[in-house]
Design a protein around this motif. Structure first.
Motif, PDB file in Angstrom:
ATOM      1  N   GLY A  33       0.778  -1.228   0.000  1.00 38.25           N
ATOM      2  CA  GLY A  33       0.000   0.000   0.000  1.00 38.25           C
ATOM      3  C   GLY A  33       0.807   1.273   0.000  1.00 38.25           C
ATOM      4  N   ILE A  34       2.140   1.178   0.101  1.00 33.02           N
ATOM      5  CA  ILE A  34       2.974   2.376   0.065  1.00 33.02           C
ATOM      6  C   ILE A  34       3.273   2.723  -1.395  1.00 33.02           C
ATOM      7  CG2 ILE A  34       5.150   3.425   0.767  1.00 33.02           C
ATOM      8  CD1 ILE A  34       5.271   1.514   3.103  1.00 33.02           C
ATOM      9  N   GLU A  35       2.939   3.927  -1.799  1.00 35.43           N
ATOM     10  CA  GLU A  35       3.198   4.353  -3.176  1.00 35.43           C
ATOM     11  C   GLU A  35       4.710   4.436  -3.421  1.00 35.43           C
ATOM     12  OE1 GLU A  35       1.204   7.799  -4.574  1.00 35.43           O
ATOM     13  OE2 GLU A  35      -0.682   7.314  -3.574  1.00 35.43           O
ATOM     14  N   GLY A  36       5.094   4.107  -4.638  1.00 35.78           N
ATOM     15  CA  GLY A  36       6.502   4.203  -5.007  1.00 35.78           C
ATOM     16  C   GLY A  36       7.309   2.958  -4.713  1.00 35.78           C
ATOM     17  N   VAL A  37       6.671   1.918  -4.129  1.00 36.51           N
ATOM     18  CA  VAL A  37       7.354   0.650  -3.860  1.00 36.51           C
ATOM     19  C   VAL A  37       6.924  -0.350  -4.927  1.00 36.51           C
ATOM     20  CG1 VAL A  37       7.716  -1.220  -2.219  1.00 36.51           C
ATOM     21  CG2 VAL A  37       7.436   1.119  -1.397  1.00 36.51           C
ATOM     22  N   HIS A  38       7.900  -0.969  -5.573  1.00 35.08           N
ATOM     23  CA  HIS A  38       7.609  -1.817  -6.722  1.00 35.08           C
ATOM     24  C   HIS A  38       8.177  -3.222  -6.561  1.00 35.08           C
ATOM     25  CE1 HIS A  38       6.331   1.539  -9.427  1.00 35.08           C
ATOM     26  NE2 HIS A  38       7.075   2.230  -8.576  1.00 35.08           N
ATOM     27  N   LEU A  39       7.446  -4.185  -7.115  1.00 35.30           N
ATOM     28  CA  LEU A  39       7.936  -5.528  -7.383  1.00 35.30           C
ATOM     29  C   LEU A  39       7.971  -5.673  -8.897  1.00 35.30           C
ATOM     30  CD1 LEU A  39       5.690  -7.495  -4.851  1.00 35.30           C
ATOM     31  CD2 LEU A  39       8.070  -6.832  -4.511  1.00 35.30           C
ATOM     32  N   LEU A  40       8.763  -6.616  -9.394  1.00 40.38           N
ATOM     33  CA  LEU A  40       8.815  -6.810 -10.836  1.00 40.38           C
ATOM     34  C   LEU A  40       8.650  -8.285 -11.172  1.00 40.38           C
ATOM     35  CD1 LEU A  40       9.162  -5.833 -13.691  1.00 40.38           C
ATOM     36  CD2 LEU A  40      11.641  -5.858 -13.391  1.00 40.38           C
ATOM     37  N   ARG A  41       7.495  -8.614 -11.756  1.00 43.86           N
ATOM     38  CA  ARG A  41       7.235  -9.972 -12.241  1.00 43.86           C
ATOM     39  C   ARG A  41       6.424  -9.967 -13.524  1.00 43.86           C
ATOM     40  NH1 ARG A  41       9.053 -15.018 -12.830  1.00 43.86           N
ATOM     41  NH2 ARG A  41       7.347 -16.516 -13.088  1.00 43.86           N
ATOM     42  N   THR A  42       5.482  -9.022 -13.647  1.00 45.72           N
ATOM     43  CA  THR A  42       4.580  -9.012 -14.793  1.00 45.72           C
ATOM     44  C   THR A  42       4.888  -7.852 -15.737  1.00 45.72           C
ATOM     45  OG1 THR A  42       2.925  -7.579 -13.753  1.00 45.72           O
ATOM     46  CG2 THR A  42       2.779  -9.957 -13.295  1.00 45.72           C
ATOM     47  N   MET A  43       4.252  -7.895 -16.907  1.00 50.78           N
ATOM     48  CA  MET A  43       4.403  -6.800 -17.862  1.00 50.78           C
ATOM     49  C   MET A  43       3.919  -5.491 -17.257  1.00 50.78           C
ATOM     50  SD  MET A  43       5.374  -5.850 -20.864  1.00 50.78           S
ATOM     51  CE  MET A  43       5.543  -7.379 -21.806  1.00 50.78           C
ATOM     52  N   GLU A  44       2.784  -5.535 -16.537  1.00 51.72           N
ATOM     53  CA  GLU A  44       2.281  -4.313 -15.898  1.00 51.72           C
ATOM     54  C   GLU A  44       3.278  -3.762 -14.894  1.00 51.72           C
ATOM     55  OE1 GLU A  44      -1.248  -6.388 -17.529  1.00 51.72           O
ATOM     56  OE2 GLU A  44       0.477  -7.029 -16.337  1.00 51.72           O
ATOM     57  N   ASP A  45       3.927  -4.663 -14.141  1.00 47.69           N
ATOM     58  CA  ASP A  45       4.943  -4.219 -13.182  1.00 47.69           C
ATOM     59  C   ASP A  45       6.045  -3.442 -13.886  1.00 47.69           C
ATOM     60  OD1 ASP A  45       3.613  -5.559 -11.136  1.00 47.69           O
ATOM     61  OD2 ASP A  45       4.897  -7.330 -11.248  1.00 47.69           O
ATOM     62  N   ALA A  90      11.765   6.268  -5.352  1.00 45.82           N
ATOM     63  CA  ALA A  90      11.167   4.995  -5.722  1.00 45.82           C
ATOM     64  C   ALA A  90      12.029   3.875  -5.158  1.00 45.82           C
ATOM     65  CB  ALA A  90      11.040   4.859  -7.235  1.00 45.82           C
ATOM     66  N   VAL A  91      11.395   2.757  -4.855  1.00 49.78           N
ATOM     67  CA  VAL A  91      12.099   1.588  -4.318  1.00 49.78           C
ATOM     68  C   VAL A  91      11.628   0.353  -5.072  1.00 49.78           C
ATOM     69  CG1 VAL A  91      12.382   0.076  -2.302  1.00 49.78           C
ATOM     70  CG2 VAL A  91      12.437   2.567  -2.016  1.00 49.78           C
ATOM     71  N   VAL A  92      12.573  -0.474  -5.472  1.00 45.96           N
ATOM     72  CA  VAL A  92      12.246  -1.779  -6.035  1.00 45.96           C
ATOM     73  C   VAL A  92      12.673  -2.846  -5.039  1.00 45.96           C
ATOM     74  CG1 VAL A  92      12.617  -3.436  -7.890  1.00 45.96           C
ATOM     75  CG2 VAL A  92      12.514  -0.999  -8.413  1.00 45.96           C
ATOM     76  N   VAL A  93      11.758  -3.727  -4.704  1.00 40.87           N
ATOM     77  CA  VAL A  93      12.052  -4.824  -3.783  1.00 40.87           C
ATOM     78  C   VAL A  93      12.303  -6.086  -4.605  1.00 40.87           C
ATOM     79  CG1 VAL A  93      11.151  -6.273  -1.926  1.00 40.87           C
ATOM     80  CG2 VAL A  93      10.684  -3.801  -1.939  1.00 40.87           C
ATOM     81  N   SER A  94      13.490  -6.650  -4.456  1.00 43.83           N
ATOM     82  CA  SER A  94      13.855  -7.867  -5.185  1.00 43.83           C
ATOM     83  C   SER A  94      14.583  -8.798  -4.218  1.00 43.83           C
ATOM     84  CB  SER A  94      14.737  -7.520  -6.388  1.00 43.83           C
ATOM     85  OG  SER A  94      15.061  -8.671  -7.123  1.00 43.83           O
ATOM     86  N   ILE A  95      13.818  -9.368  -3.293  1.00 43.31           N
ATOM     87  CA  ILE A  95      14.402 -10.170  -2.208  1.00 43.31           C
ATOM     88  C   ILE A  95      14.002 -11.638  -2.303  1.00 43.31           C
ATOM     89  CG2 ILE A  95      14.643  -8.233  -0.619  1.00 43.31           C
ATOM     90  CD1 ILE A  95      12.008  -9.059   0.687  1.00 43.31           C
TER      91      ILE A  95
END
Length: 395
Positions: free
Chosen positions: A122-134, A235-240
């Motif tokens: 729910g925090i804006e600006g925090v991203h995960l990357l798996r899909t095209m939309e992501d 912006a933050v990308v979480v890749s853990i």
């Protein structure tokens, strides 16, 4: 086992599509159903963190096959419908549209999902990357941002950091390893990768944990390190790491342990196979179970599963392989490098005397006297020719 009359593949990404196509390629004439949770036509995921994120590719270019080709192969494609349950005994899949799909053989290819950072929902600006939309959301965000922090220094995190340097001003890569991708590359190559990232402007924060995210008015504004330091971030990308998508298999009777547990032929139960990122199978060459999250394995394992469905009954014993492109470095890895392995330069030079010369080298890793891995840096042909050394060690 006789060949089935019908096959249902659950999961329409690379592994699932490749399984359906391999069945047709091997002459299977029965019914093939391909069920996908995403609404998109099947697309490739490796470009998401590189070509799609950078803007070099339009989303359509990442498609694996045009719809007409799938129709020509007589593959029944259902998109935007997720599996929510499995009756393994009767080989029936229940979907979120309250439908029941049955088949003589079922292939589980539901892949993985990224692991979220605790408290980040729910925090804006925090991203995960798996899909095209992501990927598209992240690209839009980065073009409007000055400071990005990538939390996680594995393959995906390192690739995102490399791509992001061309999109926003400041990029910081934070992770627990001494150097990016050390678990996947071994310490020697990871050190070279760290040098490359630093040379290209990425601020590396190695060997440090993250305590939490800093939020201001509902939007991320920083990353708090275990040291107490706060890294400012737009912006933050979480890749853990990732989690196999297996929740829908609860109560199915299948064995689930960090993936769908299978035998050496990728068989999870009678008439049920698993393939791709979600599959944990017994690799007889390595003498242990293995789950691989990469594009090459998705295709190779799909071919093996299709063959076994049709009665070949052969163990799946690949040479593990993956690649990554970061900046001008193209890195290929055959086998499984280990921090305990001994590394030897067998081609090129990781540290050329002339700093203007690009790095080009191949390393051989040995463990317990056996070749455990070959890692090539901008020497794809030479690395590929040495793949046989790893294959020989698996016999």
């Amino acid at each position: 086992m006789n060949a089935p009359a019908s096959v249902l593949v659950v999961g329409a990404s690379a592994a699932g599509l490749a399984t359906a196509e391999a069945l047709r390629r091997k002459g299977f004439k029965g019914r093939v159903q391909l069920l996908g949770a995403e609404a998109h036509l099947p697309y490739d995921r490796p470009p998401l963190s590189k070509q799609v994120l950078s803007g070099d590719w339009d989303p359509e270019r990442a498609r694996l096959r045009p719809e007409a080709m799938l129709s020509d192969m007589d593959i029944e494609l259902t998109l935007g419908e997720a599996a929510v349950g499995l009756d393994a005994e009767n080989r029936v899949v229940k979907t979120d549209r309250e439908r029941e799909l049955g088949a003589d053989a079922i292939v589980i290819a539901t892949g993985i999902r990224p692991r979220a950072f605790p408290g980040s929902t729910g925090i804006e600006g925090v991203h995960l990357l798996r899909t095209m939309e992501d990927a598209l959301r992240l690209r839009t965000e980065l073009l409007a941002s000055r400071r990005l922090v990538v939390v996680g220094d594995g393959v995906l995190g390192a690739e995102i950091a490399a791509t992001a340097t061309g999109l926003c001003g400041e990029v910081t890569l934070v992770g627990p390893q001494p150097a990016p991708m050390e678990l996947q590359l071994g310490s020697d190559v990871a050190k070279s990768l760290a040098e490359l990232h630093t040379e290209r402007g990425v601020d590396l924060r190695p060997g440090v944990g993250v305590d939490g995210l800093v939020e201001t008015n509902g939007r991320v504004s920083g990353v708090r390190l275990a040291t107490g330091e706060v890294l400012p971030a737009d912006a933050v990308v979480v890749s853990i790491g990732s989690v196999p998508v297996t929740e829908w298999l609860a109560g199915s009777g299948l064995r689930i342990e960090n993936g769908v547990v299978c035998d050496s032929q990728c068989l999870a139960a009678e008439g049920i196979w698993a393939v791709g990122d979600v599959a944990r199978w017994h690799h007889v060459g390595l003498g242990r179970s293995l789950r691989l999250e990469n594009r090459t394995n998705a295709t190779e394992q799909a071919g093996a599963v299709a063959a076994n469905i049709l009665g070949e009954a052969r163990p799946y014993t690949p040479v593990p392989y993956f690649w990554t492109d970061q900046f001008d470095a193209k890195i290929q890895v055959y086998g499984l490098p280990s921090g305990d392995g001994e590394a030897e330069v067998v081609e090129g030079d990781p540290h050329p005397a002339n700093s203007r010369e690009p790095r080009r080298f191949v390393l051989r890793y040995r463990e317990d006297g056996r070749v455990s891995a070959i890692v090539g840096w901008n020497m794809p042909k030479q690395a590929r020719l040495r793949r046989a050394e790893v294959a020989d060690a698996l016999v």
